[in-house]
Design an enzyme around this catalytic site. Structure first.
Site, mmCIF file in Angstrom:
data_model
loop_
_atom_site.group_PDB
_atom_site.id
_atom_site.type_symbol
_atom_site.label_atom_id
_atom_site.label_comp_id
_atom_site.label_asym_id
_atom_site.label_seq_id
_atom_site.Cartn_x
_atom_site.Cartn_y
_atom_site.Cartn_z
ATOM 1 N N HIS A 1 -13.403 -1.535 12.492
ATOM 2 C CA HIS A 1 -12.550 -1.639 13.678
ATOM 3 C C HIS A 1 -13.369 -1.530 14.968
ATOM 4 C CE1 HIS A 1 -9.386 0.273 16.422
ATOM 5 N NE2 HIS A 1 -8.949 -0.950 16.189
ATOM 6 N N ARG A 2 -13.412 -2.606 15.744
ATOM 7 C CA ARG A 2 -14.272 -2.702 16.933
ATOM 8 C C ARG A 2 -15.735 -2.479 16.531
ATOM 9 N NH1 ARG A 2 -10.573 1.216 20.882
ATOM 10 N NH2 ARG A 2 -8.570 0.586 20.019
ATOM 11 N N GLU B 1 -13.493 -6.181 12.999
ATOM 12 C CA GLU B 1 -12.394 -6.531 13.898
ATOM 13 C C GLU B 1 -12.944 -6.361 15.299
ATOM 14 O OE1 GLU B 1 -8.765 -5.401 16.436
ATOM 15 O OE2 GLU B 1 -10.689 -4.385 16.175
ATOM 16 N N ASP C 1 -11.942 -7.202 19.782
ATOM 17 C CA ASP C 1 -10.908 -7.552 20.755
ATOM 18 C C ASP C 1 -11.512 -8.500 21.776
ATOM 19 O OD1 ASP C 1 -8.936 -5.474 19.831
ATOM 20 O OD2 ASP C 1 -10.641 -4.203 20.359
ATOM 21 N N HIS D 1 -11.875 -4.070 24.601
ATOM 22 C CA HIS D 1 -10.530 -3.664 24.195
ATOM 23 C C HIS D 1 -9.558 -3.515 25.359
ATOM 24 C CE1 HIS D 1 -7.289 -0.814 23.178
ATOM 25 N NE2 HIS D 1 -7.318 -1.419 21.999
ATOM 26 N N GLU E 1 -9.041 -10.271 17.569
ATOM 27 C CA GLU E 1 -7.730 -9.938 18.149
ATOM 28 C C GLU E 1 -7.649 -10.519 19.554
ATOM 29 O OE1 GLU E 1 -6.470 -5.778 18.291
ATOM 30 O OE2 GLU E 1 -4.861 -6.337 19.678
ATOM 31 N N LYS F 1 -6.321 -10.634 23.015
ATOM 32 C CA LYS F 1 -5.725 -9.566 23.824
ATOM 33 C C LYS F 1 -5.260 -10.069 25.195
ATOM 34 C CE LYS F 1 -6.684 -4.853 22.574
ATOM 35 N NZ LYS F 1 -5.844 -4.853 21.452
ATOM 36 N N ASP G 1 -12.524 2.704 11.583
ATOM 37 C CA ASP G 1 -13.618 2.955 12.538
ATOM 38 C C ASP G 1 -14.920 3.305 11.816
ATOM 39 O OD1 ASP G 1 -11.855 2.702 14.696
ATOM 40 O OD2 ASP G 1 -11.369 4.844 14.705
HETATM 41 O O1 G3P Z 1 -6.348 -5.093 15.007
HETATM 42 C C1 G3P Z 1 -5.985 -3.782 14.726
HETATM 43 C C2 G3P Z 1 -6.051 -2.906 15.949
HETATM 44 O O2 G3P Z 1 -7.260 -3.161 16.599
HETATM 45 C C3 G3P Z 1 -4.908 -3.130 16.908
HETATM 46 O O3 G3P Z 1 -4.892 -2.229 17.956
HETATM 47 O O4 G3P Z 1 -5.384 -1.323 20.150
HETATM 48 O O5 G3P Z 1 -7.029 -0.981 18.319
HETATM 49 O O6 G3P Z 1 -6.720 -3.220 19.350
HETATM 50 P P1 G3P Z 1 -6.069 -1.927 18.983
HETATM 51 MG MG MG Z 2 -7.964 -4.481 18.117
#
Ligand code: G3P
Ligand code: MG
Length: 251
Positions: free
Chosen positions: A13-14, A40, A42, A55, A114, A116, A237
């Site tokens: 995640h990120r 993942e 953003d 993000h 993602e 955004k 994460d």
């Molecule tokens: O893609 C899953 C998650 O990243 C969505 O929320 O705010 O962490 O981008 P956020």
């Molecule tokens: Mg995200």
């Protein structure tokens, strides 16, 4: 690229954001080294329509800049430090462009982009991101996700081969997207918060030939629960921790 494990794919995640500054090249590199199955990230547009990996819609939390991302050109954004707050080891880490991420990591593992554009839901973000993905020939290994379902419709119209994931807000706010209403967006995968996932939800999606990728799962108990439900991917994460936990499972 193939997942040699029977348990869910692990998506950082990120990037490996527990151990490196989120949404930066070092965080993506660390995810690769920690044998994540993907990342993942953003993405949003700069003032001059470049695809910036970040993000928040504002710069303060993750960089030494100020104000809105969309009020700055790429020339301005590339001077910012997105790593200093994570300690000296990551000082002078720039905000990456999606182009740079594709250049360095494209085809090495799955990339969940993602989209955004939540403050400007009708902007050119999906079109520009799709064009770049096609330029890099990465349609097979990139999945686009968004809480803005319009993006998914736009992408599929422009390119039927695109892979899309519908992000659902946690709890009541995401109930419509998790249910029948969400189906109109013809997603390939549902991306719910892990607290909303049940065995029934996983089974009903799989029966319809859809995948389920859950976020953001960091605690051991939650990792085990999601693996037990048989979700397709776990967005976390800390891919190293997730791998250790899931490696101990006999599935
Ligand atoms: O893609 C899953 C998650 O990243 C969505 O929320 O705010 O962490 O981008 P956020
Ligand atoms: Mg995200």
């Amino acid at each position: 690229m193939n997942n040699p494990h029977k348990y869910p794919k692990i998506i950082a995640h990120r990037g490996a954001s527990a151990h490196a500054p989120e949404n930066t090249l070092p965080a993506f590199q660390l995810a690769l080294e920690q044998s994540a199955d993907g990342i993942e990230l953003d993405v949003m547009l700069s003032k001059d329509n470049r695809l910036i990996v970040i993000h928040d819609s504002t710069l303060e939390r993750t960089t030494n800049g100020k104000g809105n991302v969309l009020d700055h050109s790429y020339a301005e954004l590339k001077e910012l430090d997105a790593g200093y707050h994570f300690g000296d080891a990551f000082k002078n880490t720039p905000l990456p462009l999606l182009d740079e991420v594709y250049e360095q990591f494209g085809g090495k593992f799955k990339i969940n982009v993602e989209l955004k554009n939540y403050h400007r839901p009708y902007d050119q973000l999906p079109d520009i991101a799709l064009a770049l993905t096609k330029k890099h020939n990465l349609l097979d290994t990139v999945i686009f996700s968004s809480f803005n379902a319009r993006n998914l419709i736009k992408l599929r119209k422009a390119e039927p081969k695109v892979q899309t994931g519908l992000l659902c807000l946690p709890g009541f706010a995401g109930a419509l997207y998790r249910g029948g209403f969400g189906r109109r967006y013809r997603y390939d995968a549902l991306h719910p918060h892990h607290s909303d996932v049940s065995q029934n939800l996983v089974q009903s999606l799989h029966k319809r030939g859809k995948q389920i990728n859950v976020w953001t799962v960091n605690k051991t108990d939650d990792l085990l629960k999601m693996a037990g439900f048989g979700v397709d991917s776990i967005i976390t994460d800390d891919p190293e921790h997730a791998r250790k936990v899931l490696d101990n499972l006999n599935i």
